[in-house]
Motif scaffolding. Structure first.
Motif, PDB file in Angstrom:
ATOM      1  N   THR A 176      12.320  -3.134   2.159  1.00 42.11           N
ATOM      2  CA  THR A 176      13.016  -2.023   2.778  1.00 42.11           C
ATOM      3  C   THR A 176      13.269  -0.922   1.763  1.00 42.11           C
ATOM      4  O   THR A 176      13.088   0.258   2.039  1.00 42.11           O
ATOM      5  N   LYS A 177      13.672  -1.306   0.542  1.00 37.01           N
ATOM      6  CA  LYS A 177      13.960  -0.324  -0.481  1.00 37.01           C
ATOM      7  C   LYS A 177      12.723   0.425  -0.922  1.00 37.01           C
ATOM      8  O   LYS A 177      12.799   1.551  -1.389  1.00 37.01           O
ATOM      9  N   THR A 178      11.548  -0.190  -0.828  1.00 35.33           N
ATOM     10  CA  THR A 178      10.317   0.427  -1.297  1.00 35.33           C
ATOM     11  C   THR A 178       9.426   0.812  -0.125  1.00 35.33           C
ATOM     12  O   THR A 178       8.217   0.703  -0.174  1.00 35.33           O
ATOM     13  N   ALA A 179      10.050   1.286   0.943  1.00 29.44           N
ATOM     14  CA  ALA A 179       9.302   1.620   2.151  1.00 29.44           C
ATOM     15  C   ALA A 179       8.290   2.728   1.907  1.00 29.44           C
ATOM     16  O   ALA A 179       7.304   2.856   2.623  1.00 29.44           O
ATOM     17  N   ALA A 180       8.532   3.554   0.874  1.00 25.91           N
ATOM     18  CA  ALA A 180       7.618   4.650   0.589  1.00 25.91           C
ATOM     19  C   ALA A 180       6.307   4.163  -0.009  1.00 25.91           C
ATOM     20  O   ALA A 180       5.339   4.894  -0.058  1.00 25.91           O
ATOM     21  N   VAL A 181       6.266   2.925  -0.462  1.00 22.56           N
ATOM     22  CA  VAL A 181       5.052   2.365  -1.048  1.00 22.56           C
ATOM     23  C   VAL A 181       4.166   1.795   0.050  1.00 22.56           C
ATOM     24  O   VAL A 181       4.615   1.009   0.875  1.00 22.56           O
ATOM     25  N   THR A 182       2.911   2.195   0.056  1.00 24.30           N
ATOM     26  CA  THR A 182       1.995   1.721   1.082  1.00 24.30           C
ATOM     27  C   THR A 182       1.540   0.316   0.768  1.00 24.30           C
ATOM     28  O   THR A 182       0.993   0.068  -0.301  1.00 24.30           O
ATOM     29  N   PRO A 183       1.763  -0.675   1.664  1.00 22.22           N
ATOM     30  CA  PRO A 183       1.304  -2.033   1.398  1.00 22.22           C
ATOM     31  C   PRO A 183      -0.208  -2.105   1.381  1.00 22.22           C
ATOM     32  O   PRO A 183      -0.895  -1.217   1.881  1.00 22.22           O
ATOM     33  N   SER A 184      -0.738  -3.209   0.823  1.00 17.40           N
ATOM     34  CA  SER A 184      -2.171  -3.290   0.566  1.00 17.40           C
ATOM     35  C   SER A 184      -3.012  -3.340   1.823  1.00 17.40           C
ATOM     36  O   SER A 184      -4.216  -3.191   1.762  1.00 17.40           O
ATOM     37  N   SER A 185      -2.410  -3.556   2.995  1.00 14.27           N
ATOM     38  CA  SER A 185      -3.186  -3.627   4.224  1.00 14.27           C
ATOM     39  C   SER A 185      -3.137  -2.322   5.007  1.00 14.27           C
ATOM     40  O   SER A 185      -3.656  -2.230   6.105  1.00 14.27           O
ATOM     41  N   ALA A 186      -2.502  -1.261   4.454  1.00 15.48           N
ATOM     42  CA  ALA A 186      -2.240  -0.046   5.213  1.00 15.48           C
ATOM     43  C   ALA A 186      -3.502   0.768   5.476  1.00 15.48           C
ATOM     44  O   ALA A 186      -3.626   1.407   6.508  1.00 15.48           O
ATOM     45  N   VAL A 187      -4.433   0.823   4.538  1.00 13.34           N
ATOM     46  CA  VAL A 187      -5.679   1.548   4.733  1.00 13.34           C
ATOM     47  C   VAL A 187      -6.754   0.547   5.126  1.00 13.34           C
ATOM     48  O   VAL A 187      -7.174  -0.255   4.298  1.00 13.34           O
ATOM     49  N   PRO A 188      -7.187   0.543   6.395  1.00 20.26           N
ATOM     50  CA  PRO A 188      -8.177  -0.458   6.822  1.00 20.26           C
ATOM     51  C   PRO A 188      -9.488  -0.289   6.075  1.00 20.26           C
ATOM     52  O   PRO A 188      -9.815   0.799   5.587  1.00 20.26           O
ATOM     53  N   GLN A 189     -10.232  -1.383   5.991  1.00 14.93           N
ATOM     54  CA  GLN A 189     -11.476  -1.365   5.229  1.00 14.93           C
ATOM     55  C   GLN A 189     -12.442  -0.305   5.754  1.00 14.93           C
ATOM     56  O   GLN A 189     -13.199   0.280   4.980  1.00 14.93           O
ATOM     57  N   SER A 190     -12.392  -0.040   7.050  1.00 10.79           N
ATOM     58  CA  SER A 190     -13.279   0.968   7.628  1.00 10.79           C
ATOM     59  C   SER A 190     -12.963   2.373   7.120  1.00 10.79           C
ATOM     60  O   SER A 190     -13.790   3.276   7.238  1.00 10.79           O
ATOM     61  N   SER A 191     -11.768   2.543   6.551  1.00  3.94           N
ATOM     62  CA  SER A 191     -11.362   3.858   6.048  1.00  3.94           C
ATOM     63  C   SER A 191     -11.377   3.935   4.523  1.00  3.94           C
ATOM     64  O   SER A 191     -10.886   4.909   3.954  1.00  3.94           O
ATOM     65  N   TRP A 192     -11.910   2.912   3.886  1.00  8.54           N
ATOM     66  CA  TRP A 192     -12.027   2.962   2.436  1.00  8.54           C
ATOM     67  C   TRP A 192     -12.954   4.107   2.040  1.00  8.54           C
ATOM     68  O   TRP A 192     -13.840   4.496   2.816  1.00  8.54           O
TER      69      TRP A 192
END
Length: 252
Positions: free
Chosen positions: A103-119
């Protein structure tokens, strides 16, 4: 944290990047596998690796291997009970802590946020190999899987910056990564270099692609290796997809 040379803006960036690495390491902890460990015993579940268990329990990989008589290649089985000596009191308590931290680090994008199709497309940016050696652990999209590649070589093997950029973190405060260096290349890319022995750069230092930044070691790892990550918009992407064939120069 070694942040002596960082200004306030750079320090904030480093803190966010560190939090991103922690979230990636713990993202699968918020699954339905509650109660997988309590006190000094951890029960292995699907997708677990010693590295993930190390981060969950607060016990180093070397210590887990020693306590349980596990030797290379560190094979573990679902349902296996492992002795750990980390500081976590219970699975439930750890899970609450993880949720609070997320919750405190909500500004950090987790590793699953950008799908592989959008790499990003291959060849968009030139990367050089961070070390010469054998890839012993590949990238995985599985829960608890490796979010980079692990390269094995002799202790003291040179480690190089995979691209030009600015060093935003040099330290060993992230459990499970040992002596860690992170380089920011632009607003979209950072790279991370973990388990180093000697670190040869400082916070805030600009580096060139291929510049020697560290030597390979086994800090917080079960054997001598480099754990290397490429992060795109805070998402860990597969380095082998973007690095040139080992031993060759990038063609872009």
């Amino acid at each position: 944290m070694s942040a002596g040379c960082l200004n306030k803006n750079s320090l904030s960036i480093a803190m966010l990047l560190c939090a991103g690495l922690l979230l990636a390491g713990c993202s699968s902890d918020q699954s339905s596998d509650a109660g997988s460990y309590s006190g000094s015993v951890y029960t292995v579940k699907r997708g677990d690796t010693l590295y993930r268990i190390s981060r969950v329990t607060g016990t180093s990989v070397k210590e887990i291997a020693r306590l349980n008589g596990i030797s290379s290649p560190y094979t573990i089985e679902v349902g296996q009970k492992l002795k750990v000596s980390g500081g976590a009191k219970t699975s439930t308590a750890s899970r609450k802590t993880t949720t609070k931290s997320s919750t405190k680090t909500a500004a950090v994008t987790p590793s699953s946020a950008v799908p592989q199709s959008s790499w990003p497309p291959v060849g968009q940016r030139c990367w050089v190999w961070p070390a010469n050696g054998k890839v012993i652990l590949r990238y995985s999209t599985a829960d608890g899987g490796n979010k980079g590649i692990d390269i094995s070589a002799a202790s003291g093997t040179p480690i190089y910056a995979a691209g030009a950029g600015k060093v935003v973190y040099v330290g060993n405060q992230l459990r499970g990564y040992g002596n860690l260096i992170m380089i920011k290349h632009n607003e979209e890319y950072i790279t991370a270099y973990a388990h180093n022995d000697t670190m040869l750069v400082n916070n805030g230092q600009s580096v060139k692609a291929g510049q020697k930044i560290a030597t390979m070691g086994s800090s917080d790892a079960a054997s001598v290796r480099l754990h290397f990550q490429i992060r795109y918009r805070a998402t860990a992407i597969d380095p082998l997809r973007y690095l040139p064939p080992q031993g060759s120069k990038p063609k872009c």
